[in-house]
Enzyme design. Structure first.
Site, PDB file in Angstrom:
ATOM      1  N   ASP A 156     -28.885  -1.254 -31.353  1.00  0.00           N
ATOM      2  CA  ASP A 156     -28.351  -0.939 -30.776  1.00  0.00           C
ATOM      3  C   ASP A 156     -27.288  -0.114 -30.110  1.00  0.00           C
ATOM      4  O   ASP A 156     -26.218   0.387 -31.168  1.00  0.00           O
ATOM      5  CB  ASP A 156     -29.033  -1.733 -29.260  1.00  0.00           C
TER       6      ASP A 156
HETATM    7  C1  NOJ Z   1     -29.974   0.448 -25.079  1.00  0.00           C
HETATM    8  C2  NOJ Z   1     -31.458  -0.090 -24.690  1.00  0.00           C
HETATM    9  O1  NOJ Z   1     -31.566  -1.313 -24.599  1.00  0.00           O
HETATM   10  C3  NOJ Z   1     -32.301   0.347 -25.953  1.00  0.00           C
HETATM   11  O2  NOJ Z   1     -34.159  -0.565 -25.649  1.00  0.00           O
HETATM   12  C4  NOJ Z   1     -32.755   1.529 -26.183  1.00  0.00           C
HETATM   13  O3  NOJ Z   1     -33.743   2.016 -27.203  1.00  0.00           O
HETATM   14  C5  NOJ Z   1     -31.828   2.479 -27.048  1.00  0.00           C
HETATM   15  N1  NOJ Z   1     -30.805   2.441 -25.798  1.00  0.00           N
HETATM   16  C6  NOJ Z   1     -31.630   3.997 -26.775  1.00  0.00           C
HETATM   17  O4  NOJ Z   1     -31.901   4.564 -25.109  1.00  0.00           O
END
Ligand code: NOJ
Length: 736
Positions: free
Chosen positions: A272
């Protein structure tokens, strides 16, 4: 189930193809270590530092990018990668397409209330089609985190509290995203997230600590991921949280042992956002270099945004701390995905595609259908709903005519001006001469907290209600009160909305409340004092029309809850599939059972206000003649039950027939009920249908004492009914 769709087959991004492997081998032998590491780096393109970005792509330091909207920009980056980098390896473009790309559908939690995998597959395919036209190759969804805490803002993004329903909807969404007939002949790969147990954040605070048993991990939190990968998902996103002391980005148990050794899954693991760098804040890495080391050893293939891999991985290999073979393995998975996506052959997106694909009438229609089926009728005393068209209505509340808030969080390329508000929906349905008075009454939240609300006009609302036949209040949350990093400790109506509601109810006029929110709210007062409540969630661009169609009976509501509504925040977590415990609340037993020594509160019921599977319609259904066709079932057999469901009301309607079981004696404790089957049927007034449901015995297992999946012989209770708390009861025995 809705089977109107001709489902396009879905790509299986887990099928290994020897020709592709040969192409990957060839590339790998020609790549420098730095170029390999580049494939493991994902960035959010910084247009302010354009030259730097272009140089990084040109020199092979970037393998993928995220959340870029303009096709021209994507094509330009792709051109540099393909034409100007030494090996011409294209970039993958990833996007958060959570509930639609431009045609915004209801939030995923709302969508799950349709209990309709076919419909959600269509919605996911529509989203993927638009995303493909926008240049996306990779969708960072579905979010398949089981969530049992409505304080957690990200409950909005998932399918609720149940792993069985979660599995079915995960499969549907993966199939939709990875459909074979997307715009421009493009392919898209899904990315189930957040691996894993992210929804169990302590206290419902996003990103918070998670500590759970391996048994709960395997029985509750992993199954939707496994289902999504089995459906052919070619990537997975690891989560921000720690699990029992080990952050997911450095967790070899989940990233290597489970994904690779146990499941033999060949796809790409993506961290993430900055989660590898955050190993420092977690306190398991001293600096970015150690974070990179821990993450790559644990099994991360791509570093989203932390720069730990690009800055340190090559050195770690040269220093002998990371075997180059490990890097090769990760790069192989990334390159394989690029070949499977077809972007070596077809790297560019035709900018003309969007004009035809985005917001096309069929998708707007589909968004309406999903919104109509997502709404859950929570209460309808005295059949106040549906309203007659000539009813004089006072439309009251801060969400009556607010476009942006109906999009919900993660609205991708959605545009507020394309949203039909409730007011617009009423006008579209009733015509411009509709007998409507509109009063906002208050703001959603108030300016400096709840106490300062310059829009406060309770008097105006009361006056309008008095002059009308019925007051319809549209109340709830703003889009930014749920979603990532937006958790709440109080789940009532924010700002002055409760005061507004109480004042309108005090007029004595019949009141309908339409609740717009990204999570289950605490609605105790409302449930006691308001005769009709429709949970409409954040319903996307067709929200308002869907609400109007339901309130006026053009559509019979059919949504059923997938996450429990607590009576009070103090009950959380409250969910149907809890354990019996040694002192269950409703049983009599040994010694102290007849006193207060039970699993309960002194001052509140143990039941949710509205439970899993619950939802009303404008008709009624009766269940009769449950037959367990297979009272004795071999351990590798199939349990078959049938039941007669009759529409006993005066309108055609949809019922979600739900099957639950309880394994009475296990080598470890088992939930009091678990969903193991469901089907959605439509019945005309007076019509009845014999419904047969099958449950393979292999579905009835769990992780036993030795932590392996076992199906145990023994006696089970089974219920078939309209929700997790009602139903006709039977029994069967699994035989050894
Ligand atoms: C953080 C989020 O937790 C995730 O769901 C998302 O895909 C990413 N950022 C990218 O934006």
């Amino acid at each position: 189930m809705d089977t109107t769709m001709n489902a396009a087959p879905a790509y299986d991004f887990t099928a290994i193809d020897s020709e592709i492997e040969a192409r990957v081998d060839d590339l790998l032998t020609r790549m420098t270590l730095e170029e390999k590491v580049g494939q493991m780096n994902q960035v959010s393109p910084n247009w302010d530092a354009r030259e730097e970005l272009e140089a990084a792509i040109r020199s092979g330091q970037v393998g993928s990018v995220l959340n870029v909207w303009e096709v021209a920009k994507i094509n330009e980056m792709q051109r540099i990668a393909v034409e100007e980098s030494r090996l011409g390896i294209p970039l993958i473009v990833g996007t958060d397409v959570i509930h639609g790309y431009r045609t915004i559908f209801p939030i995923p939690l709302a969508e799950s209330c349709t209990w309709d995998p076919d419909l959600l597959e269509q919605a996911a395919r529509a989203a993927a089609d638009e995303a493909a036209a926008g240049g996306t190759d990779w969708i960072f969804a579905p979010m398949v985190d089981v969530a049992r805490d409505p304080r957690w803002g990200r409950i909005a993004e998932g399918a609720g509290e149940d792993p069985f329903l979660g599995r079915a909807l995960a499969v549907a969404r993966v199939r939709g995203f990875q459909a074979t007939d997307l715009a421009g002949g493009k392919r898209i790969v899904a990315c189930p997230k957040h691996y894993v147990a992210y929804g169990l954040a302590e206290g419902g605070k996003d990103y918070n600590t998670v500590d759970l048993s391996e048994r709960a991990l395997r029985d509750v939190y992993l199954p939707p991921f496994k289902a999504a990968l089995d459906a052919g998902a070619g990537s997975i996103m690891s989560s921000f949280n720690e699990i029992a002391g080990v952050p997911a980005s450095a967790n070899a148990f989940i990233l290597r042992q489970i994904l690779r050794d146990e499941w033999d899954w060949p796809g790409v693991v993506l961290s993430d956002y900055d989660a590898i760098g955050e190993l420092i804040q977690h306190g398991v890495a001293a600096d970015h270099k150690e974070a990179a080391l821990k993450a790559v050893l644990a099994g991360e293939d791509i570093d989203m945004m932390s720069q730990a891999f690009p800055d340190h991985l090559a050195d770690l290999v040269r220093e002998g701390k990371v075997p180059e073979a490990l890097v090769d393995e990760a790069v192989r998975r990334v390159l394989r995905l690029k070949f499977m996506l077809g972007i070596f052959e077809n790297p560019y997106t035709d900018p003309a595609l969007q004009a035809d694909v985005l917001l096309q009438p069929a998708y707007r229609e589909l968004a309406l259908r999903v919104a109509q089926k997502s709404a859950v009728l929570l209460k309808n005393e005295g059949s106040l709903l549906p309203l007659a068209p000539e009813t004089k209505v006072a439309l009251i509340g801060p969400l009556v005519d607010d476009q942006p808030e109906l999009l919900g969080s993660w609205a991708c390329d959605g545009k507020p001006e394309e949203v039909e508000t409730v007011l617009a929906g009423f006008k579209a349905l009733l015509g411009p001469k509709a007998a409507l008075t509109v009063v906002k009454g208050c703001a959603i939240e108030g300016r400096d907290g709840a106490d300062d609300d310059p829009e406060l006009d309770i008097e105006g609302a009361v006056k309008a209600a008095r002059a009308a036949d019925v007051a319809v209040l549209v109340l709830g949350e703003s889009a930014m009160m749920s979603g990532e990093a937006h958790s709440r400790a109080y789940l009532g109506l924010p700002g002055k909305q409760q005061a507004l509601l109480e004042a309108v109810v005090a007029t004595g006029k019949p009141v309908v409340v339409v609740v717009i929110a990204g999570r289950p709210l605490v609605l105790g007062w409302m449930a006691q004092h308001v005769p009709a409540i429709l949970m409409a969630w954040q319903g996307g661009i067709r929200s308002g029309r869907a609400v109007a169609d339901i309130l006026y009976g053009e559509v019979n509501p059919s949504g059923r809850l997938t996450a429990s509504f607590p009576r009070t925040e103090g009950q959380i977590p409250v969910y149907y599939a809890h354990k019996s415990t040694g002192r269950p609340v409703n049983e009599r037993g040994v010694i102290q059972f007849n006193r207060a020594h039970k699993v309960k509160y002194l001052d509140e019921s143990d039941l949710p206000l509205y439970g899993f599977g619950y939802g009303l319609t404008y008709t009624t259904f009766e269940y009769a003649d449950l037959a367990v066709e297979t009272p004795e079932v071999p351990i590798d057999g199939i349990v078959t039950v049938s039941v007669t469901v009759r529409n006993t009301g005066e309108r055609a309607g949809d019922e979600v027939v739900q099957l639950y079981v309880q394994d009475l004696i296990g080598e470890v404790t088992r939930p009091v009920r678990e969903l193991k089957g469901f089907c959605k049927i439509s019945l005309q007034p007076g019509e009845s249908r014999r419904v047969t449901l099958n449950v393979p015995a292999s579905e009835l297992g769990f992780h036993g004492l030795a932590m392996s999946y076992i199906v145990e012989p023994g006696e089970f209770k089974i219920w078939v009914g309209p929700n997790a708390y009602e139903g006709l009861e039977g029994r069967f025995v699994l035989e050894a």
